[in-house]
Write an enzyme that holds these catalytic residues in place. Structure first.
Site, PDB file in Angstrom:
ATOM      1  N   GLU A 402       0.939  -1.220   0.240  1.00  0.00           N
ATOM      2  CA  GLU A 402       0.012  -0.041  -0.067  1.00  0.00           C
ATOM      3  C   GLU A 402       0.806   1.557  -0.168  1.00  0.00           C
ATOM      4  O   GLU A 402       0.509   2.289   0.577  1.00  0.00           O
ATOM      5  CB  GLU A 402      -0.802  -0.092   1.229  1.00  0.00           C
ATOM      6  CG  GLU A 402      -1.822  -1.205   1.600  1.00  0.00           C
ATOM      7  CD  GLU A 402      -2.767  -1.553   0.490  1.00  0.00           C
ATOM      8  OE1 GLU A 402      -2.819  -0.620  -0.689  1.00  0.00           O
ATOM      9  OE2 GLU A 402      -3.391  -2.626   0.340  1.00  0.00           O
ATOM     10  N   GLY A 403       1.897   1.390  -0.752  1.00  0.00           N
ATOM     11  CA  GLY A 403       2.878   2.438  -0.738  1.00  0.00           C
ATOM     12  C   GLY A 403       3.797   2.259   0.336  1.00  0.00           C
ATOM     13  O   GLY A 403       3.568   1.812   1.646  1.00  0.00           O
TER      14      GLY A 403
END
Length: 593
Positions: A402-403
């Site tokens: 998610e980053g």
């Protein structure tokens, strides 16, 4: 016409840095309804009785079993918790959906399979798909009949997602898009039926598509991963793959809106999943510490072990306070957006800063708890025959999902500055008032603060001031070039995160005390005190590093003098407090919240 959210009636995203909140304004786990608790318990029972016993088989890549478990989750309504009833879901609130994510976090690598299905795989269709696409795919996804995956990353484009090379062109008859390219690290890639794929139309318009498994779509071999071995991770190869034009998600060239907004949801859901894993790890660590004897007594009687158990419990409890405070903000904004999907997504986007904080904090807290679990187990913690080894390997991916945490750290102050420049957050006037205070400090007050956790409340207030002072100084010096000062941005993010966590813990402890009395809240008060006193020292150290990088001479000396004033505090007896916190868990022989 899309409904809009009047955020003036709600808490503004990022405003925690410049505004004070009160206990009754925040959601805490003590506020859960009976229905929400039942949903959590249903999920926990499913995970503990159906999924966890199956983990060894899942780690042998039994994807038929993975699909079976998804179907069972679908039968319980867990896959479609936040999907409207008209598309086969339960239409539950955000809190219920987050409680499901938390308890699925107990399921090791199946949590990745589940998250890819219910989050990044399904939500782009829900929020950006045509009505036809929603009715075609969502009912079969929420039952588990179809399995979804999300294909964004490529070999040359990870954090820089918009640098993707995959292409899409409209067919001559205008009925299909034809996709070519290769994607990497696709969760559920080995057995998914439906993929959300990002490609550039005509080589430059970044766009999202729904693509079914069919001719031209193949997946590579399963990746040999450090952890999450029970989830499928493959490359995805697209060779003249056709998808109908009605499977375009949103608008051509607007794929970034899909990718980045869906990641906001994924970030706070990932934080909740980490929380569930932390609770289970702490539970098992306490039980093992009570069972393992050395020198004629259980190792749980040793101060060194108690210190570990206490800190694991503190980070778990504070993490939980922070997660559900954020979910409460999202809940109110989503409720105000009525039923319009785009408005709901904008409501969630309002708290993008808080979502990034949750992602970074909880993934790192989770890693800490996993590491200490291994240490408590000692040599057995390194053995695959004991649960600590798998927990340790599985937790590591969360700082990349998610980053990366580095990207999210830079987003936290970056998004706050952007909102300030847009006039959506009164950060600049607050920074100016603070600088006036720094340059012309008022005479010191010798009056003692009053009320429960008064000293800690002052520490949290001052932690916010330090973060704002550092952010304002850096922004003034570097201006538009601040985004290139990554070390400074990450340092500021650490200060902001600790300030948010400190305040969240204080608000939760005060709320418990107000409802149940200070005696009943004693353990929570102790955890809050220890956390806040440790956090202010982290804030001071981080701020020194950042301020020395952005100023010098008399200016630096002035700022450091203000920093000393803001972070000054009398140490507490943290050793005794940690012993008391650990003793409660050791006596109960389990995790207690």
């Amino acid at each position: 016409m899309a409904a809009t959210v009047d955020l003036k009636e709600l808490v503004i995203g990022g405003s925690f840095l410049i505004e004070e909140r009160h206990p009754e304004e925040v959601l805490t786990p003590e506020d859960f309804t009976e229905e929400q608790r039942m949903i959590a318990e249903t999920t926990r029972q499913f995970v503990d009785t159906e999924v966890r016993p199956a983990i060894p088989q899942l780690e042998k890549h039994d994807w038929h079993l993975a699909r079976t478990l998804l179907r069972k989750a679908g039968e319980l309504g867990l896959l479609g918790a936040n999907v409207p009833e008209e598309y086969g879901g339960l239409g539950l609130d955000q809190t219920s959906g987050t409680l499901i994510s938390e308890n699925v976090g107990r399921s090791a690598s199946f949590a990745v399979t589940f998250g890819a299905q219910t989050g990044i795989g399904m939500l782009p269709i829900l929020y950006f798909g045509t009505e036809e696409a929603k009715r075609k795919y969502l009912p079969r996804l929420v039952t588990g009949e179809l399995v979804a995956a999300y294909a964004l990353t490529e070999a040359g484009s990870g954090s820089d997602a918009l640098a993707a090379k995959a292409t899409a062109r409209l067919s001559a008859d205008g009925r299909h898009y034809i996709l070519n390219g290769e994607k990497m690290w696709i969760s559920n890639g080995g057995f998914a039926d439906v993929f959300v794929v990002f490609a550039k139309v005509d080589g430059d318009k970044f766009s999202g598509f729904i693509v079914e498994r069919g001719p031209g779509l193949t997946n590579g071999a399963e990746e040999h991963k450090m952890g999450i071995k029970g989830s499928s991770t493959t490359a995805l190869i697209l060779s003249d793959v056709k998808t109908p034009v009605e499977n375009l998600l949103g608008e051509v060239g607007k794929g970034h809106k899909i990718a980045f907004n869906i990641l906001n949801i994924g970030r706070f859901k990932l934080g909740a999943s980490c929380l569930g894993g932390m609770k289970l790890m702490l539970h098992e660590a306490v039980r093992y510490a009570n069972e393992r004897h050395q020198f004629g007594q259980p190792i749980s009687s040793f101060g060194a072990i108690k210190a570990k158990i206490a800190e694991m419990a503190i980070r778990t409890w504070v993490g939980e306070a922070t997660v559900y405070r954020t979910v409460g903000l999202i809940e109110e904004a989503v409720r105000a957006s009525a039923k319009d999907g785009e408005a709901k997504l904008r409501a969630i986007e309002e708290y993008a800063t808080e979502c990034s904080i949750i992602k970074v904090m909880l993934s790192e807290y989770c890693d800490y708890v996993a590491d200490e679990m291994v240490q408590i187990y000692g040599g057995y913690g390194y053995s695959a025959d004991y649960p600590a080894e798998r927990a340790y390997r599985d937790s590591r991916i969360n700082r990349i999902f998610e980053g990366t945490n580095e990207i999210n750290r830079m987003l936290i102050p970056g998004m706050l500055i952007k909102r300030a420049m847009q006039g959506r957050l009164a950060l600049l006037p607050a920074a100016q008032r603070l600088m006036d205070e720094v340059l012309q400090p008022s005479a010191p007050s010798f009056d003692e603060e009053e009320g429960l956790l008064a000293a800690e409340r002052k520490l949290a207030e001052n932690a916010k001031k330090v973060a704002l002072m550092t952010l304002g100084t850096a922004a003034q010096k570097f201006m538009q070039a601040l985004e290139d000062e990554q070390e400074v941005l990450m340092s500021i993010a650490d200060q902001i995160m600790d300030a948010y966590a400190m305040e969240s813990a204080i608000l939760r402890a005060r709320k418990i005390a107000a409802h149940s009395g200070e005696e009943a809240a004693a353990r929570y008060i102790e955890m809050t005190r220890v956390f806040c006193h440790d956090a202010i020292e982290r804030v001071e150290k981080s701020a020194k590093t950042a301020l020395a990088a952005v100023s010098e001479g008399d200016e630096l000396r002035t700022l450091l003098a203000a920093l000393r004033r803001f972070t000054k505090h009398t140490p507490i007896n943290a050793v005794a407090a940690r012993r008391s916190i650990a003793d409660a868990l050791i006596k109960a022989n389990r995790y207690i919240d």
